[in-house]
Every structure is written in structure tokens, then in C-alpha cells.
Design an enzyme around this catalytic site. Structure first.
Site, PDB file in Angstrom:
ATOM      1  N   ASP A 184     -18.783   8.389 -85.133  1.00  0.00           N
ATOM      2  CA  ASP A 184     -18.228   9.194 -86.234  1.00  0.00           C
ATOM      3  C   ASP A 184     -18.348   8.388 -87.533  1.00  0.00           C
ATOM      4  O   ASP A 184     -19.019   7.344 -87.573  1.00  0.00           O
ATOM      5  CB  ASP A 184     -16.769   9.585 -85.945  1.00  0.00           C
ATOM      6  CG  ASP A 184     -15.843   8.380 -85.968  1.00  0.00           C
ATOM      7  OD1 ASP A 184     -16.330   7.231 -86.029  1.00  0.00           O
ATOM      8  OD2 ASP A 184     -14.610   8.584 -85.922  1.00  0.00           O
ATOM      9  N   LEU A 214      -4.839  23.032 -91.449  1.00  0.00           N
ATOM     10  CA  LEU A 214      -5.733  21.923 -91.066  1.00  0.00           C
ATOM     11  C   LEU A 214      -7.111  22.044 -91.712  1.00  0.00           C
ATOM     12  O   LEU A 214      -7.854  21.077 -91.768  1.00  0.00           O
ATOM     13  CB  LEU A 214      -5.919  21.888 -89.542  1.00  0.00           C
ATOM     14  CG  LEU A 214      -5.004  20.964 -88.748  1.00  0.00           C
ATOM     15  CD1 LEU A 214      -5.279  21.113 -87.259  1.00  0.00           C
ATOM     16  CD2 LEU A 214      -5.199  19.510 -89.153  1.00  0.00           C
ATOM     17  N   TYR A 259     -20.865  14.041 -81.404  1.00  0.00           N
ATOM     18  CA  TYR A 259     -19.778  13.064 -81.438  1.00  0.00           C
ATOM     19  C   TYR A 259     -18.673  13.414 -80.435  1.00  0.00           C
ATOM     20  O   TYR A 259     -18.249  12.564 -79.635  1.00  0.00           O
ATOM     21  CB  TYR A 259     -19.174  12.951 -82.854  1.00  0.00           C
ATOM     22  CG  TYR A 259     -17.856  12.246 -82.807  1.00  0.00           C
ATOM     23  CD1 TYR A 259     -17.820  10.866 -82.612  1.00  0.00           C
ATOM     24  CD2 TYR A 259     -16.644  12.953 -82.848  1.00  0.00           C
ATOM     25  CE1 TYR A 259     -16.611  10.205 -82.490  1.00  0.00           C
ATOM     26  CE2 TYR A 259     -15.440  12.294 -82.727  1.00  0.00           C
ATOM     27  CZ  TYR A 259     -15.434  10.925 -82.550  1.00  0.00           C
ATOM     28  OH  TYR A 259     -14.247  10.269 -82.407  1.00  0.00           O
ATOM     29  N   CYS A 287     -11.877  -8.346 -93.494  1.00  0.00           N
ATOM     30  CA  CYS A 287     -12.858  -9.074 -92.674  1.00  0.00           C
ATOM     31  C   CYS A 287     -12.252 -10.282 -91.960  1.00  0.00           C
ATOM     32  O   CYS A 287     -12.651 -10.625 -90.844  1.00  0.00           O
ATOM     33  CB  CYS A 287     -14.036  -9.506 -93.537  1.00  0.00           C
ATOM     34  SG  CYS A 287     -14.877  -8.111 -94.298  1.00  0.00           S
ATOM     35  N   TRP A 294      -2.078  11.349 -78.675  1.00  0.00           N
ATOM     36  CA  TRP A 294      -3.047  11.886 -77.717  1.00  0.00           C
ATOM     37  C   TRP A 294      -3.704  10.783 -76.878  1.00  0.00           C
ATOM     38  O   TRP A 294      -4.539  11.036 -76.040  1.00  0.00           O
ATOM     39  CB  TRP A 294      -4.152  12.643 -78.469  1.00  0.00           C
ATOM     40  CG  TRP A 294      -4.652  11.912 -79.662  1.00  0.00           C
ATOM     41  CD1 TRP A 294      -5.598  10.940 -79.683  1.00  0.00           C
ATOM     42  CD2 TRP A 294      -4.212  12.078 -81.002  1.00  0.00           C
ATOM     43  NE1 TRP A 294      -5.783  10.488 -80.967  1.00  0.00           N
ATOM     44  CE2 TRP A 294      -4.950  11.172 -81.803  1.00  0.00           C
ATOM     45  CE3 TRP A 294      -3.261  12.897 -81.621  1.00  0.00           C
ATOM     46  CZ2 TRP A 294      -4.773  11.079 -83.179  1.00  0.00           C
ATOM     47  CZ3 TRP A 294      -3.095  12.794 -82.984  1.00  0.00           C
ATOM     48  CH2 TRP A 294      -3.839  11.905 -83.750  1.00  0.00           C
ATOM     49  N   GLU A 321      -9.757  15.257 -80.764  1.00  0.00           N
ATOM     50  CA  GLU A 321     -11.041  14.969 -81.409  1.00  0.00           C
ATOM     51  C   GLU A 321     -11.484  16.124 -82.307  1.00  0.00           C
ATOM     52  O   GLU A 321     -12.042  15.912 -83.380  1.00  0.00           O
ATOM     53  CB  GLU A 321     -12.129  14.665 -80.365  1.00  0.00           C
ATOM     54  CG  GLU A 321     -11.944  13.337 -79.650  1.00  0.00           C
ATOM     55  CD  GLU A 321     -11.962  12.131 -80.595  1.00  0.00           C
ATOM     56  OE1 GLU A 321     -12.462  12.264 -81.727  1.00  0.00           O
ATOM     57  OE2 GLU A 321     -11.457  11.064 -80.211  1.00  0.00           O
ATOM     58  N   THR A 336     -10.439  15.002 -90.857  1.00  0.00           N
ATOM     59  CA  THR A 336      -9.027  15.022 -91.222  1.00  0.00           C
ATOM     60  C   THR A 336      -8.408  13.694 -90.787  1.00  0.00           C
ATOM     61  O   THR A 336      -8.859  13.096 -89.822  1.00  0.00           O
ATOM     62  CB  THR A 336      -8.311  16.192 -90.500  1.00  0.00           C
ATOM     63  OG1 THR A 336      -9.111  17.353 -90.623  1.00  0.00           O
ATOM     64  CG2 THR A 336      -6.962  16.470 -91.095  1.00  0.00           C
TER      65      THR A 336
HETATM   66  S1  SF4 Z   1     -16.562  -8.328 -90.936  1.00  0.00           S
HETATM   67 FE1  SF4 Z   1     -15.733  -6.962 -92.453  1.00  0.00          FE
HETATM   68  S2  SF4 Z   1     -17.386  -5.601 -93.018  1.00  0.00           S
HETATM   69 FE2  SF4 Z   1     -17.977  -6.611 -91.118  1.00  0.00          FE
HETATM   70  S3  SF4 Z   1     -17.361  -5.199 -89.523  1.00  0.00           S
HETATM   71 FE3  SF4 Z   1     -15.678  -6.621 -89.803  1.00  0.00          FE
HETATM   72  S4  SF4 Z   1     -14.321  -5.660 -91.312  1.00  0.00           S
HETATM   73 FE4  SF4 Z   1     -16.282  -4.604 -91.367  1.00  0.00          FE
END
Ligand code: SF4
Length: 373
Positions: free
Chosen positions: A147, A89, A129, A206, A29, A46, A52
Site C-alpha cells: 500500500d 467514510l 493490495y 530514522c 481488528w 482493509e 482513510t
Molecule cells: S531509515 Fe528512515 S527513511 Fe529509511 S526506511 Fe527507516 S525511517 Fe524510512
């Protein structure tokens, strides 16, 4: 919220956009980079994506689009065919609202979706949203679409201690401050992608995150503890009986649920009331038809949003020509897939008849299911 250290940097929307330009997800989409998004497709996806997963939505979306390629086609379609395309769904009130919304867009807006968040909010089934997401993605309005994914990212980046859902307005205003005027639609989609692919509920990646440096939760090593959440209350288990009747001409007894309320307008084999203290041993008293009822071993379990349900299934065979009770009908077994059967009822039929597409049986055991379906 913790007070950021003086040296803490604010998350930069441009870093997120640069990441998005390299790593954006290809979704059926989603418009390609540089292409204008189609409001109908954005809106449809959306609505389908609410509560889901993307993987679950993809086949339904493609099938839906094939059957109803435009908002006009959807508005003109009979309710039953919309419900049938939606079946599986879950959260069926969304399908009814979807249909009402398509009609409103055609009747009141000449088939064109309104282009502002405020106007979109007035349409049936469009909440805060969805209005913001459609306004930003399809019309490039500077709107913040927040969201669950976005809540997770923002609560981590800003270490928001207030639990959800109370923290929603704070998260929304923090997100609004970040939306860039030049690419609000891409920013909305970038945040969604970040939450879905990098800042995941468990083990966020991260090291790959464009907001790793300003993220306060990551700096404190507390990523997975955000967002804070208030404990959910789930309703007590409800029990009941479902009656599967097979007529000698290979048809099955079905009825349609009332148009409003849980699973409104969906098809089902007749059932008893669903109550916490329902006594399955007395189920035959609720049978819709006189027959030699056989109580099948095991139960069918299904988890709705607000309560789990456990159904005992009774099965009977009746002679050709047996009439259907008032407000019920006989559907050929081979055409069951054309009925708008919700997940719970597919499980009931599969429990009694075997091999229904998309259903799971649990002879002698309980089967957990996706909430709300
Ligand atoms: S650093 Fe890690 S915890 Fe922080 S927004 Fe990025 S992925 Fe998320």
C-alpha cells in the site's frame, strides 16, 4: 534506481519482525500475538482503511462490527443500512463492493473467505493490495501487500527514482523478495506499522528504524524526497446549488442518488447539476419545489477525489402537507442521522439548519474537506 554500493546490506525481514514484536500497534481488528486472525475482520478493516486513516476508521469499524458481526450478517443486511453505517467514510463505491463481496463469500464460498491471494482477487472490491493483505494476515500466505505506506518505505530503502505510480511493479517485486516464509502476515503488518509510525511522509524517525543501516535514502540524507511522484491532475472546480426545504412538520426534503456513479445510492437534499460554469444567480430555476427561496450567505465547499465542488445553498420553508416531488421524500429533521448522507451533503444541511453531527459550516467562507467523502 541507484545502484547500491557494494558494502550496502539488504534489508533483513527478521530485523523488521523483531522490531514489530516489540512495537506493534494495538488495533481493534488485529489479532493479538499468537492468535489466529479473523478473515472477516481483516478484510473489513482493509477495505475501510483504503485512503482513510486508522484514527478515522476505528469508530466506523467498531460500529460496523456491532451491526454486522459476521459476513453472513453483512450479506443479509439491506443495502440502505450498509450505506448508512458507511456514511462519512467516503468513497461509497467501496461500501457497495463490500456488500457485494459479503454476498459472494456467503453464496459462493459458504461464508468462508477463500484463503489464497488468487481466489480473493476474484471477489468484488478486492484489489491486489487487499487480496495480498488478507491472504498474508488471515491465512499466512507468502504474499506481498503493498500500500502507500509500503511504497514509501521501499522507495526510500532502495532509493527508487522511478516515480509512482510507474514504480509500483518494481516496488512489489522488491517487497515480494523480502516476505519471509514463516511469518508473512506479521511481515505485512510490520511494514504497515513501520510506514505509519516511523517512516512517515515528513520527518521519518530514522534513528528508531530497524532498517536504518540498509536504507539508502537515509544514507544519502534524502529520505523525504522519496517516493518520487508524478504530478497529480485535479479537475476544474464544479459549482452548483443545493436546495434545503423545511416543512412545517419539521421534516426535510431528501432524495436518493442513482445507485451507480459518484455518491451512488446516498441520500441528499436535491441539487442542481454540478458544472464548472454554473451560475448561482439563476439557481432558483433549478429548485425542486415552488417556494419563497432564500439564498444563504457563503458557500459549501467539498473536495472529491477528482474535483472540488462549491455549492450555493438555497433554503425555503413550506406548509405542512406539502407533497414531495416525484422520487423525493420528507425525512424528520431528528432522523437525519439515520440517512446515508455523505460528508458533502451533511455540510449542506448544517449550513442551512445548523448543528448536524460530523458536519462543518462556512458562513461566508470556503471549507476544505477530506477527498472523496
Ligand atoms: S531509515 Fe528512515 S527513511 Fe529509511 S526506511 Fe527507516 S525511517 Fe524510512
Amino acid at each position: 534506481m541507484l545502484t547500491p554500493a557494494p558494502s550496502a546490506t539488504k534489508p533483513d525481514p527478521q530485523d523488521l519482525l523483531a522490531w514489530y514484536d516489540r512495537h506493534r500497534r494495538e488495533l481493534p481488528w488485529r489479532a493479538r500475538a499468537g492468535e489466529a486472525a479473523d478473515p472477516y475482520r481483516v478484510w473489513l478493516s482493509e477495505i475501510m482503511l483504503q485512503q482513510t486513516t486508522v484514527a478515522a476508521v476505528k469508530p466506523f469499524y467498531l460500529n460496523f462490527l456491532e451491526r454486522f458481526p459476521t459476513v453472513e450478517a453483512l450479506a443479509e443486511a439491506p443495502t440502505e443500512s450498509v450505506m448508512q453505517a458507511w456514511a462519512g467514510l467516503g468513497y461509497y463505491s467501496r461500501a457497495r463492493n463490500l456488500h457485494s463481496c459479503a454476498k459472494a463469500v456467503v453464496d459462493k464460498h459458504g461464508g468462508l473467505f477463500p484463503s489464497t491471494e488468487a481466489e480473493l482477487l476474484k471477489l468484488p472490491g478486492i484489489g491486489a493490495y487487499t487480496a495480498a493483505a488478507v491472504a498474508a494476515i488471515a491465512f499466512n500466505e507468502k504474499a506481498a501487500a503493498v500500500d502507500g505506506n509500503v511504497e514509501r518505505v521501499m522507495s526510500r530503502v532502495f532509493v527508487i527514482e522511478e516515480p509512482l505510480p510507474k514504480a509500483k511493479s518494481l516496488i512489489r517485486s522488491l517487497t515480494e523478495e523480502l516476505v519471509p516464509a514463516d511469518r508473512p502476515g506479521d511481515f505485512a503488518q510490520a511494514l504497515m506499522d513501520l510506514g505509519a509510525t516511523i517512516c512517515t511522509p515528513k520527518r521519518p524517525a530514522c534513528a528508531l528504524c530497524p532498517w536504518m543501516r540498509p536504507c539508502l535514502a537515509r544514507a544519502a540524507g534524502l529520505q523525504e524526497t522519496f517516493p518520487r511522484k508524478q504530478k497529480k491532475e485535479t479537475g476544474p472546480l464544479r459549482k452548483g446549488a443545493a436546495f434545503v426545504v423545511l416543512r412545517a412538520d419539521d421534516t426535510i426534503l431528501l432524495r436518493t442518488r442513482p445507485p451507480t456513479g459518484l455518491l451512488g445510492g446516498m441520500a441528499e437534499p436535491p441539487t442542481s447539476d454540478w458544472e464548472p460554469d454554473y451560475e448561482p444567480a439563476r439557481a432558483v430555476l433549478d429548485a425542486p419545489i415552488e417556494a419563497r427561496w432564500q439564498r444563504l450567505p457563503g458557500t459549501v465547499r467539498h473536495v472529491f477525489t477528482h474535483f472540488p465542488l462549491e455549492l450555493t445553498v438555497l433554503f425555503a420553508k413550506v406548509a405542512k402537507g406539502t407533497p414531495a416531488p416525484t422520487d423525493m421524500r420528507w425525512t424528520p429533521r431528528l432522523k437525519l442521522h439515520e440517512e446515508a448522507l455523505p460528508g458533502a451533503m451533511k455540510k449542506v444541511l448544517a449550513h442551512a439548519l445548523g448543528d448536524l453531527p460530523g458536519a462543518k459550516t462556512n458562513p461566508g467562507k470556503n471549507t476544505p474537506a477530506k477527498a472523496g467523502s
